[in-house]
Write an enzyme that holds these catalytic residues in place. Structure first.
Site, PDB file in Angstrom:
ATOM      1  CB  ILE A 177      -5.998  25.864 -15.714  1.00 46.01           C
ATOM      2  CG1 ILE A 177      -7.186  26.841 -15.719  1.00 46.01           C
ATOM      3  CG2 ILE A 177      -5.893  25.125 -14.381  1.00 46.01           C
ATOM      4  CD1 ILE A 177      -8.544  26.173 -15.650  1.00 46.01           C
ATOM      5  N   GLY A 184      -0.644  26.113 -17.225  1.00 45.46           N
ATOM      6  CA  GLY A 184       0.558  26.917 -17.407  1.00 45.46           C
ATOM      7  C   GLY A 184       1.575  26.155 -18.239  1.00 45.46           C
ATOM      8  N   GLY A 185       2.838  26.286 -17.900  1.00 43.35           N
ATOM      9  CA  GLY A 185       3.913  25.640 -18.643  1.00 43.35           C
ATOM     10  C   GLY A 185       3.807  24.129 -18.665  1.00 43.35           C
ATOM     11  CD  GLU A 240     -17.700  13.942 -40.364  1.00 44.87           C
ATOM     12  OE1 GLU A 240     -18.815  13.969 -40.921  1.00 44.87           O
ATOM     13  OE2 GLU A 240     -16.817  13.130 -40.673  1.00 44.87           O
ATOM     14  CD  GLN A 289     -12.906  36.767  -7.718  1.00 47.14           C
ATOM     15  OE1 GLN A 289     -12.072  37.659  -7.625  1.00 47.14           O
ATOM     16  NE2 GLN A 289     -14.173  36.912  -7.364  1.00 47.14           N
TER      17      GLN A 289
END
Length: 131
Positions: free
Chosen positions: A85, A87-88, A111, A27
């Protein structure tokens, strides 16, 4: 940038497994992907609205400013979430997300900084809505 980060995160979340299942089934990852998808879609809609106003020959500095501001912030946020997401592994140059994470902050500067974009937006909303 937002779309690229989302694409990388979705692909990785579908293949990386923890506790015997792909992380996209957790989740916490689904919440991140949901927000990333929404930001990407909203940025695209703002950009299309600005382009449509331009194509109609209308003044569109406010619309372009909103699109630039929101899209670059979406790219930055999505790059950060993609890194989380991964991680390492996100720090490894073998994954494209490392480059996205490194390059995304530059979009908020180039810009016309996002601070400048917010000023343009504010001035235009005031000018378009006299008291």
């Amino acid at each position: 940038m937002a779309q690229a980060a989302l694409d990388e995160a979705v692909a990785y979340a579908q293949t990386r497994k923890t506790f015997g299942k792909p992380i996209c089934e957790h989740q916490a990852i689904q919440l991140k992907l949901g927000e990333m998808t929404t930001r990407t879609y909203a940025a695209r809609l703002l950009t299309e609205a600005a382009a449509n106003a331009y194509d109609r020959g209308e003044r569109c500095d406010m619309e372009a400013g909103m699109a630039k501001y929101f899209a670059t912030e979406a790219g930055l946020e999505n790059a950060i979430e993609a890194m989380r997401i991964f991680g390492g592994y996100g720090y490894s140059k073998e994954y494209n997300v490392e480059r996205l994470y490194r390059d995304a902050p530059l979009l908020t500067i180039g810009e016309g900084t996002n601070e400048l974009q917010r000023i343009i937006i504010a001035k235009q909303i005031i000018a378009r809505n006299p008291a």
